[in-house]
Structure formats: C-alpha cells, structure tokens
Design a protein around this motif. Structure first.
Motif, mmCIF file in Angstrom:
data_model
loop_
_atom_site.group_PDB
_atom_site.id
_atom_site.type_symbol
_atom_site.label_atom_id
_atom_site.label_comp_id
_atom_site.label_asym_id
_atom_site.label_seq_id
_atom_site.Cartn_x
_atom_site.Cartn_y
_atom_site.Cartn_z
ATOM 1 N N ALA A 713 0.962 -0.982 -0.243
ATOM 2 C CA ALA A 713 -0.097 -0.125 -0.107
ATOM 3 C C ALA A 713 1.212 1.398 0.145
ATOM 4 N N THR A 714 2.052 1.268 1.044
ATOM 5 C CA THR A 714 2.629 1.951 0.910
ATOM 6 C C THR A 714 3.506 2.728 -0.410
ATOM 7 N N LEU A 715 4.362 1.545 -1.237
ATOM 8 C CA LEU A 715 4.440 1.789 -2.375
ATOM 9 C C LEU A 715 3.522 2.351 -3.237
ATOM 10 N N ARG A 716 2.476 1.708 -3.774
ATOM 11 C CA ARG A 716 1.535 2.280 -4.924
ATOM 12 C C ARG A 716 1.336 3.509 -4.105
ATOM 13 N N HIS A 717 0.990 4.042 -3.081
ATOM 14 C CA HIS A 717 1.003 5.380 -2.448
ATOM 15 C C HIS A 717 1.840 6.579 -2.592
ATOM 16 N N TYR A 718 3.134 5.700 -2.569
ATOM 17 C CA TYR A 718 4.709 6.755 -3.940
ATOM 18 C C TYR A 718 4.376 6.899 -5.028
ATOM 19 N N LEU A 719 3.969 5.140 -5.802
ATOM 20 C CA LEU A 719 3.690 5.344 -7.229
ATOM 21 C C LEU A 719 2.899 5.894 -7.566
ATOM 22 N N THR A 721 1.910 9.384 -6.082
ATOM 23 C CA THR A 721 1.937 10.571 -5.898
ATOM 24 C C THR A 721 3.194 11.485 -7.377
ATOM 25 N N TRP A 722 4.111 10.305 -7.133
ATOM 26 C CA TRP A 722 5.635 10.875 -8.373
ATOM 27 C C TRP A 722 5.051 10.514 -9.248
ATOM 28 N N SER A 723 3.834 9.674 -9.979
ATOM 29 C CA SER A 723 3.188 9.566 -11.449
ATOM 30 C C SER A 723 2.718 10.945 -11.484
ATOM 31 N N THR A 724 1.762 11.228 -10.356
ATOM 32 C CA THR A 724 0.774 12.695 -10.532
ATOM 33 C C THR A 724 1.728 13.822 -10.879
ATOM 34 N N ILE A 725 3.112 13.913 -10.020
ATOM 35 C CA ILE A 725 3.736 14.751 -10.378
ATOM 36 C C ILE A 725 4.265 14.854 -11.845
ATOM 37 N N LEU A 726 5.135 14.215 -12.216
ATOM 38 C CA LEU A 726 5.286 13.899 -13.333
ATOM 39 C C LEU A 726 5.152 14.255 -14.157
ATOM 40 N N ALA A 727 2.658 13.969 -14.347
ATOM 41 C CA ALA A 727 2.176 14.045 -15.473
ATOM 42 C C ALA A 727 1.580 15.822 -15.445
ATOM 43 N N GLN A 728 1.666 16.742 -13.914
ATOM 44 C CA GLN A 728 1.393 17.777 -14.205
ATOM 45 C C GLN A 728 2.813 18.699 -13.603
ATOM 46 N N HIS A 729 3.636 17.763 -13.972
ATOM 47 C CA HIS A 729 5.338 18.964 -13.810
ATOM 48 C C HIS A 729 4.816 19.978 -15.299
ATOM 49 N N THR A 730 5.376 21.400 -15.428
ATOM 50 C CA THR A 730 5.182 21.426 -16.402
ATOM 51 C C THR A 730 6.815 22.414 -16.854
ATOM 52 N N ARG A 731 7.770 22.025 -17.787
ATOM 53 C CA ARG A 731 9.143 22.380 -17.709
ATOM 54 C C ARG A 731 9.335 23.356 -19.784
ATOM 55 N N SER A 732 10.589 24.192 -19.672
ATOM 56 C CA SER A 732 10.724 25.571 -19.845
ATOM 57 C C SER A 732 12.019 24.096 -20.544
ATOM 58 N N GLU A 733 12.924 23.876 -22.131
ATOM 59 C CA GLU A 733 14.113 23.868 -21.628
ATOM 60 C C GLU A 733 14.401 24.378 -23.237
ATOM 61 N N THR A 734 15.807 24.715 -23.053
ATOM 62 C CA THR A 734 16.197 25.441 -24.120
ATOM 63 C C THR A 734 17.676 24.436 -25.331
ATOM 64 N N PRO A 735 16.788 24.024 -26.225
ATOM 65 C CA PRO A 735 17.681 22.848 -26.450
ATOM 66 C C PRO A 735 19.445 23.327 -26.521
ATOM 67 N N GLY A 736 20.679 22.410 -26.395
ATOM 68 C CA GLY A 736 21.915 23.309 -26.682
ATOM 69 C C GLY A 736 22.547 23.802 -25.720
ATOM 70 N N THR A 753 12.647 2.681 -8.890
ATOM 71 C CA THR A 753 12.996 1.743 -8.403
ATOM 72 C C THR A 753 11.818 1.258 -7.604
ATOM 73 N N CYS A 754 10.193 2.330 -7.585
ATOM 74 C CA CYS A 754 9.312 1.687 -6.843
ATOM 75 C C CYS A 754 8.189 0.471 -7.599
ATOM 76 N N VAL A 755 8.559 0.789 -9.138
ATOM 77 C CA VAL A 755 8.043 0.269 -9.817
ATOM 78 C C VAL A 755 8.309 -1.813 -9.997
ATOM 79 N N SER A 756 9.888 -1.670 -9.368
ATOM 80 C CA SER A 756 10.704 -3.603 -8.841
ATOM 81 C C SER A 756 10.183 -3.688 -7.770
#
Length: 1020
Positions: A713-719, A721-736, A753-756
């Motif tokens: 249950a704890t590992l699924r909670h971590y998974l 939470t972290w997947s949600t942060i990745l999905a909602q994360h906005t970023r900007s990046e300049t190539p090079g 690690t959590c998936v494994s």
C-alpha cells in the motif's frame, strides 16, 4: 675672469645676512654656475674665508618661511641644497660650525621646517649626498648619522627620513664594518636603534609599517647577516626576540597599570568589538593619552615578531638544518646517496574553506615515493584527509604509492585541499610549517608569556593570537583537557575572546597532529568531547549573537572530535547535559537561518554536522532532533542552502556506515531522513541546485533503505504521488544549453525503484498510463515549432533512466504492444527526419552548447549557407525578419521561407537546420528552382535573393525598411579638367566588390574602390 673678480662676485652674491630676499636665491644659482667652471680653490676660499656654510644656514632659515607658498619654499630649498651639494662634492671634508649645522638641520628637516612636504624634499636632497662605495667619507652625512638621527623626535618622522635611513645604512655599514659583529657575540646592524625608534615610535599611519619590515630585513636578509656564521645569527635572533618580548611585557604591565576598564568609573570595553564606551569623557581622555603609547608599542612589537618569523622562515639557509631534522630521512635521501645529488623541490599550497595558506617548498629525492609524499603533506598541512590538484587535474597519490615523487618536480604547483569537512573558521591546522630556527625557538620559549597577553582587549590580543597559531599548539591546553575535572573557566575564560578561540585552536591542532602520525589517542578524544560539550552548555554561549565567532570555532572543533568515532561504547558518558547540547545547537541553527549575512549564518554545515554526530552518540540528543518542532523548516532551509551538498552527502555517508557504538540504528536513521526528504520533493523548484542534491538523496535512500521495507500500500501510494507530479509538471528547456531537470530525473529514479519492488506482489500496475506519459510527454512529444513547452527531455542521463523504466514496464504484455505500436508510428512519421539513422547518443545530433544551429548542405549550397548565416548573425536584421507582420505577395513567398529558417536556427533542437524548403522558395531568373547540385556565385545569389525579397514587399515603405539594412547609394562623378563642371549619377547598390590582393585591411580596399580614373581620348 680673474680670481680677484670672482672673489668680489662671490662676496656680492653672499652679502645678504639679515636681509634675505627672493633675489638672494637667484644669486646662489649664479655662484653655482661660476663654480662649475672653476677649480676647487674657489670652493675652499668660500668655505674657509667666506664661511659660505654659515650663509647656507641663513638661506635655510628663510627657505622654510611659512608665509611663502609651497612652490616658493621648494625653489629656495633647491637653491640652498644645490650650493651645499656642490661644496660637498668638491670639498667633501667641509663642515658646518656645530651651532650652524644644528640650525641648518632644524630649518630644513627639524621642528622649524615648514611642513612634512618640505622635510621630505630636503631628505631626498640629503640622500643624494650619501657617498657611494669607494668614495671618501662625508663629515656632513656622518654628523647626520651620529648626532642628528639618534635625537630626532617622532613628531617629525616622515617618508623622506625613512628613505634616507634606508639608503644610508649601507654607507654606515662600510664606515664601521669591522665593528658590527663584535658586541656581546651578537650582530648589531648599522642604525638598528634608529630604525627601532622609527618602527615603534612613529605616529600612527606614517612610516611604522615600512620601518617594521625594514627592521626585520636588517636582521634577516642584509649582507652583515647573510655572511655571518649560523651560530652568530642564531644568537642575534634570540637576543632580538628576547628584547621584543621584554618590550611586550613592559607595555602590558603599563597597560594594566593605566587600566581604563573600570566598571566603577563607568568605563566599559566590549571584549570582541574592542569598542570603548565612556560616560565621563574628561576622566577618560587623560587616561587614554597615557594609555595610547603603550598600546602602540605592544601592537607594533607583535607585528614585528610576526614579520621576523615570516622572514626567517623564508630564508632556507636559516631553516634547512631544521627542516632536515623534522622530516623523515627517506623523504630527503637514502644514506647511501649524496646529500643533495638528486634533491628536487616540490611546491605546494594548502587550501581550506575561506582561506589559503602560503606556497611552501618540499624537498624530495629520487627514492621518495608517493606514499611518503602523502604522509609528509599530511604532517605539513595538518589535514587528515585531502585532495591534490596538479596542472588543473586531480592527482591520486594512493593509486601509485611506489611512484617517484621526484617526477613531479618542476611540473607545477600542488594544490592541497582539505577534505576533513567544511569549517566555519577556515583554520587548516598549522598555516605555516613549524620550524626550528633560532628565532622560532626563542619565540616558543616565551609561549606562556605570549598566551598570557590574550587576556588583553581584542585589538591587542587579536594580533597575539595570529602570532601564536603560527607555532605548535600549547601543551598546557592539552594537559588541561586531560584532567579528570578540567577547569573550563581557565580553558575558555569568559569575556576573553582570543583566549577562548586559542584554546579551541590548540585542541583541534593537537588532534590533527595525532591524526597525522596514526590513530588518535582515544583518551584525548573522549576528554576533548567532554571539554567541548561542557563549554557548549556553559553560560558564555547562552547569548549566540555575542559569542557567534567563538561558536564557529567550537562547532568546528567538536565535529572533528566526534567524527573520529572513539571505540568506547559509552561516549555518551563524556557528553555534557544532552538536552542542553541539543538546545544550544538548535539555537545556533535558528540564528544562522535568521542572520545569513553573519559569521554564524555561513556555518550551517558545521553546526548541523555537530548536531548530527552528537545525536548518534547521545540518545537524548537524537530524541530532541527527531521531535524538534522546527525540524521540517530547518531541514528545508539547510537543503536549499549552499551547504546542501555537504549536508546531504554526510547524511548519505552515515546512513551507509553508522558508528558501531551509535545509539541510533540504521533503519531508524534512514526512516527519519526519508520523512524529511520525501516531504520536500513536491516543493522543490526544478532548476534549483538544491533540487539536485535532495532528489539524489531521496533516490539513494529509497533504493538502499526504504523500498525494501515498505508494504504494498505504501509503495502504491508513492507510485501514484510521483506519477501525478510527473504528469502535472510543466517545464521549459532551451536546446543546446545542457540543462538538467533534477526533479524529473529524481522522480524517474524513484518510480523505477518503486515499480521494481511492486512487481514482487504480482498485482497489476498502471504500466500503460506510465508508458504513455513517458513517451508522449517526455521522450517523444509532438514538438510545436512556435512553442517550447512540449520540448522533449534532452539530458542523456535522464533519457537513459526513462528508457530503463520503459523497458521495465514493457514486461507487461499489453504495455509492450502499446509501446511497440507508438514507436512504429513514430518511426514512420520521422522517416525524413535527421534522426533517421537512429543515433543512440543524443549529443551527436543535439545543437551545440554555443546555442547556434548550423545549416545543412544540400549538395553544393555552401554559398547559400554562408550568406544566410551571415544574415542571421546580424541581430537587427534577424529581429526585423522574425517580428515582421508584412504580408508578402504570394508569387514566391521568400520572406516566409527566411522567417521559418531563422526561427529554426534560433530555436531548433538539432545541430543543423534543413534548408530544402527554403531553397525551393527561391526562383532564379532562368529556372523554376535553383539547382542545388550547381555552385553559384554568392554575390549573384545575394542580389537574386534581395531582388525577389524586395519584389514581395507590398509597398514603398516596406521596401525602404528592407533597404535600410543592406546596401546604399553609389554616386558616380565625372569632373572636367578644363572647367568646374561636374556631372553625377546615383544608383542603389546591395553590395560592392573590393579588391583584397595587396591590401592590408578593409579601409585600404574601400579607398582603392573610390579612387578616380583619368579618361582620355577624343570622345571625352
């Protein structure tokens, strides 16, 4: 001119006694002019018969007239000195009458002189009169040395006097060379008493610093020292140190007698700020006037001793014998080898946080190994652990312990950096190598006396402290620490700042010396911990603001002792009140956070390191840390501060290697810090440097300690939470730009690690959702040319971890099919992409770190690429094209092609930009498209491009704007040689062709371009 006529001329010119005017100094110049063409007999007559030196005294008295301007005084002085100079050069034995000479000196450089500027000028003229080597002695200069200099008063000391003394020392040495080494078997340098007087009695901020340096030089580097026997030099230096210490004792005794720190008289001095607060200024003024000369003598004497020791240590001839005696013999040579046959010199410089040491020499032989060099550097620097940088690269001596150290000679400086932990004080053990010269031994013999001076106020005791730490630590401090019931008030006296920090320094360096020779004395470690924690909870550290500098020294020293991990199982028995220890360190951290600009504010790491190391030895301290109400706030501040990397590395190190006698178990330690780290993940900014270290710490701690002990249950909670942060994360990046999104990288490692670990429960995972998230949002998003919010993650390390996670998810059959389908569609869509060769290394196709993207050569289109690159690098033209809202005619649409090309060159992802579409948009005059397989003249292409571009402009104003960037008007003039008629013809141009051959620069090419031609012939 006969001698009689010259005599009359001299007499007329000198007939001014009692009536000196400005014309008198002009007459003096006339006398000098006549004398320069005559024999010395004239000078002798002037001296003996006309008493010209008496006249000079009169001239000197009027030259310093305060009613005159500075330039007038200087003119009169120059005339007077010119005549004196001429007389002394022609008749060196000429002398003043004693009374005249006294007045002459008083008017020119003494109390009766106009000002210091006048005195400086006079001294500079006197300096020119000093006889050189081989010349006869000058009675005038001798009288200055023997009579005037010993009696000169400090009020008229100035730079001119010092420079004269500095120059006349060699002359005085030649005068009395046979007697400079005879008195009491010590060397008495010439004019040493005069220089001593200037060094210690000169008014503040005048010549004292240069005089102190010169005084040291006369006893260390002067010829009468260099050429003397070493035993005689040693005796001289010993006597000099003894005299200096006696002067210190006398000054200190007088200071204590004239003590103005009297609470009853409402006079109070702050010990660390050296600030005197008075309520009765009249009473204090008289005391201060009596007090100041003693303070001056004391401070300058300490400065002189420090300068003397520094100069002695730089003289190899005074330290070679001592160096050989204190270095292991293999470092220098084997007994079978000649003493200096293969000796080589290595240069090294120690560095620790906030400070750097002096560059030092280290003598090695061909038989000296890297292992021996490591041991010696440890002893010489006092660093228990260090890193060496050589020629800009790390040098690992441990990897080749038997390699010859002599191979490093002459190859560059060895930078020795302390790795013993970041310190607040920056103290790196002995800052200058301990020596055994006679001067150093003499200072060491007075160590108790010097330490006693540390109870003076901060302005006086500070320099004494700086001198003391250049010598081995006092044994008395170690002995006090080793007592069963140490007197903390004697070790760390309240109100005596430098006494306290000197004790900390000695305790620290005693341990450093033990570490450099092997394992430390465990008994000393335990007693040191008891003394240091005892003073930590003492009353003097209850006010952090007033004791912050001493607190920095304290925590630095305490960390060093605790890190050595005494093997005793009951370290806690040597800790003072554990709850109070925790409370004091909490207060220091809170103060550091609230006052980042202060000394303590820069010491977050050592304070926290002391707290953590103490918590591992004292259960009550650990309980206080884990239940501290402000723990989340303090940890977030520390982990986003410049000390974040050091603190998190320490936590990682301890999590993997807790002390064997730690009161905290590994899992308990890891769980507490996992709670702290995991709560920060969502709040970390993606680009903050701290994000890197926090996410690294989180990933390492989760992989090594947390994941294996967490339930499903704890590992699924971590998974989730972290997947949600990745999905909602906005970023900007300049190539090079080499940007690394540490938040994404850390989260991907955590999710992997959590998936494994979740696979062990053999239950379904949201594998397909995760795979789609990685593919569509991070690895291969649909890149929009006008937006950078959907750029793919470009960092190779992050992509590598994402591919690893993706492969792990593909172990689920439906996910495998989904990923295969998406990748197949992607490959079909990208068939014409620059990535069609499927380069594995992203850096081989990602735009360079310079930020510029090149242009693809279609076959023979280098002419087009070079021109478009040049146009692009004109920033004004580039901005005009990219921001233009002009709607071109639809016939060729070259403007849109240039805009798209410039946009990809400026914001594209790849190393190069494809020019195919742009080339197709250009229609030459005789074909539908340009042939990319045929080379074209760049000037021809340039004219074609702008002709087509100008034809697309919708109106004259747009054409004018375009022309404003390139080209101009070319005016052709025809001038008649028979009349003034001139005909002109103006035509626009985009480019001109200049000759390059035989021209030095563009200006010459342009000049040749506009030169006219003569047109001849009947038709003209």
């Amino acid at each position: 001119m006969s001698f009689e006529r010259r005599q009359k001329l001299y007499s007329d010119c000198l007939a001014f006694k009692g009536n000196v005017s400005s014309q008198a100094y002009g007459r003096v110049h006339a006398i000098v002019a006549v004398l320069e063409a005559q024999r010395p007999a004239d000078v002798i007559w002037l001296v003996e018969e006309r008493d010209v030196l008496s006249s000079l005294t009169v001239l000197a008295s009027h030259a310093s007239d305060l009613n005159l301007s500075s330039s007038q005084r200087d003119h009169r002085l120059y005339a007077t000195i010119c005549l004196l100079n001429f007389i002394l050069r022609r008749v060196p034995q000429s002398t003043f009458q004693p009374s005249d000479e006294k007045l002459f000196m008083q008017y020119l450089v003494g109390d009766l002189a106009a000002d210091h500027g006048f005195r400086n000028l006079a001294w500079s003229h006197f300096k020119a009169l000093i006889p050189g080597p081989g010349a006869a002695e000058s009675p005038f200069i001798n009288n200055i040395i023997d009579i005037y200099l010993p009696r000169i008063t400090p009020s008229i000391f100035n730079t001119g006097l010092f420079e004269f003394v500095e120059s006349v020392v060699s002359y005085e040495h030649r005068r009395h060379q046979a007697t400079t080494t005879a008195e009491d078997e010590i060397i008495t340098p010439p004019l040493s008493e005069v220089i001593w007087h200037m060094a210690f009695d000169a008014p503040h901020n005048t010549i004292e610093s240069t005089a102190i340096a010169f005084l040291s030089k006369t006893f260390v580097e002067a010829p009468w020292i260099v050429d003397a026997p070493i035993t005689l030099i040693g005796a001289t230096h010993t006597a000099l140190v003894n005299r200096s210490v006696k002067q210190l004792e006398e000054a200190a005794a007088n200071l204590r007698t004239v003590q103005i720190v009297r609470q009853d008289d409402t006079v109070f001095r702050e010990s660390c700020a050296a600030e005197i607060k008075v309520k009765n200024s009249d009473q204090t003024a008289s005391a201060s006037a009596e007090y100041q000369p003693h303070r001056q003598h004391f401070g300058r004497t300490v400065n002189f001793l420090e300068k003397l020791v520094q100069d002695v240590r730089q003289r190899k001839s005074l330290n070679d014998q001592a160096t050989e005696s204190r270095l292991p013999s293999p470092l220098l040579r084997n007994k079978s080898e000649p003493s200096n046959a293969d000796a080589a010199i290595l240069k090294f410089q120690p560095f620790t946080i906030g400070k750097q040491g002096d560059v030092q020499d280290l003598r090695v032989s061909a038989s000296t190994t890297f292992a021996q060099l490591t041991d010696e550097l440890r002893k010489r620097t006092g660093f228990a652990k260090f890193k060496i940088v050589h020629c800009g690269k790390p040098l690992d001596l441990d990897s080749s312990p038997d390699h010859s150290a002599a191979s490093l000679a002459g190859t560059g400086l060895l930078i020795v950096r302390d790795l013993g932990g970041t310190t607040a004080t920056g103290e790196a053990g002995p800052r200058i190598t301990f020596g055994s010269s006679a001067a150093e031994r003499a200072v060491s013999a007075h160590l108790d006396t010097l330490v006693a001076f540390l109870n003076l106020d901060a302005q006086l005791s500070g320099p004494v402290y700086e001198l003391l730490i250049r010598f081995p630590p006092h044994a008395k401090v170690r002995d006090l620490v080793m007592l069963e019931s140490p007197n903390l008030a004697e070790l760390f006296p309240i109100g005596q700042h430098f006494s306290t920090i000197y004790s900390f320094s000695c305790i620290r360096r005693h341990l450093t010396i033990q570490l450099s020779t092997g394992s430390p004395d465990e008994n000393f470690l335990l007693h040191g911990i008891r003394a240091l924690t005892g003073v930590l909870v003492a009353e003097q550290f209850s006010d952090i603001a007033r004791s912050q500098e001493a607190a920095c020294f304290l925590v630095d020293t305490l960390v060093l002792f605790l890190k050595e991990r005494p093997l005793s199982s009951d370290v806690s028995a040597f800790l003072a009140d554990q709850k109070l220890i925790a409370s004091r360190l909490f207060d220091m951290l809170n103060y550091s956070q609230a006052h980042p600009e202060t000394r303590l504010g820069l010491s977050g790491y050592p304070i926290y390191a002391a707290l953590l190391e103490a918590a591992l030895r004292g259960r009550e301290i650990w309980n206080a840390l884990t239940s501290w109400a402000d723990r989340a706030n303090i940890h977030q501040w520390l982990w986003t501060s410049p000390s974040a990397e050091s603190i998190l590395n320490l936590i990682k190190l301890l999590a993997n290697d807790l002390p064997t006698n730690s009161c905290v178990k590994t899992m308990e330690f890891a769980s507490f810090y996992w709670e702290m780290v995991s709560s920060m993940i969502e709040r970390l900014p993606q680009s903050a440097p701290a994000g890197k270290y926090v996410l690294q710490a989180a990933a390492n701690m989760f992989e090594e300690h947390i994941a294996s002990t967490s339930d499903e249950a704890t590992l699924r909670h971590y998974l989730q939470t972290w997947s949600t942060i990745l999905a909602q994360h906005t970023r900007s990046e300049t190539p090079g730009q080499g940007f690394i999104n540490h938040l994404v990288l850390g989260l991907v490692r955590l999710v992997t690690t959590c998936v494994s670990y979740l696979r062990a429960f053999s239950k379904p995972l949201p594998a397909q959702e995760l795979a789609v998230l990685l593919l569509d949002q991070y690895l291969f998003p649909d890149v929009q040319p006008t937006s950078d919010t959907h750029q793919p993650i470009l960092d190779p390390e992050t992509r590598k971890h994402m591919y690893t996670l993706l492969l792990s998810l593909c172990e689920h059959q439906p996910t495998y099919l989904l990923v295969s389908s998406k990748l197949s569609a992607l490959l079909a869509h990208e068939a014409s992409s620059p990535l069609r060769d499927f380069n594995i290394n992203i850096n081989s196709w990602l735009r360079s770190m310079s930020g510029y993207s090149g242009l693809r050569n279609l076959t023979n289109t280098c002419y087009m690429n070079s021109l478009m690159t040049q146009l692009f690098m004109n920033v004004q033209f580039r901005n005009y094209m990219l921001s233009s809202t002009i709607v071109p005619k639809a016939q060729y649409d070259i403007m849109t092609g240039i805009q798209e090309l410039f946009a990809r060159m400026q914001g594209g992802t790849f190393k190069f930009t494809d020019t195919t579409a742009f080339a197709r948009a250009i229609q030459p005059y005789d074909a539908e498209h340009i042939d990319v397989t045929i080379q074209m003249d760049v000037d021809e292409f340039y004219n074609l491009l702008f002709d087509r571009l100008e034809n697309e402009m919708p109106d004259d104003e747009a054409k004018r704007q375009l022309r404003s960037f390139w080209g101009g008007n070319l005016v052709t003039q025809i001038k008649s040689m028979d009349c003034e008629h001139v005909s002109e013809r103006s035509e626009p141009f985009l480019a001109i062709q200049c000759d390059v051959k035989g021209k030095l620069n563009l200006a010459e090419s342009l000049q040749a371009y506009v030169e006219g031609d003569v047109m001849e012939g009947g038709k003209y």
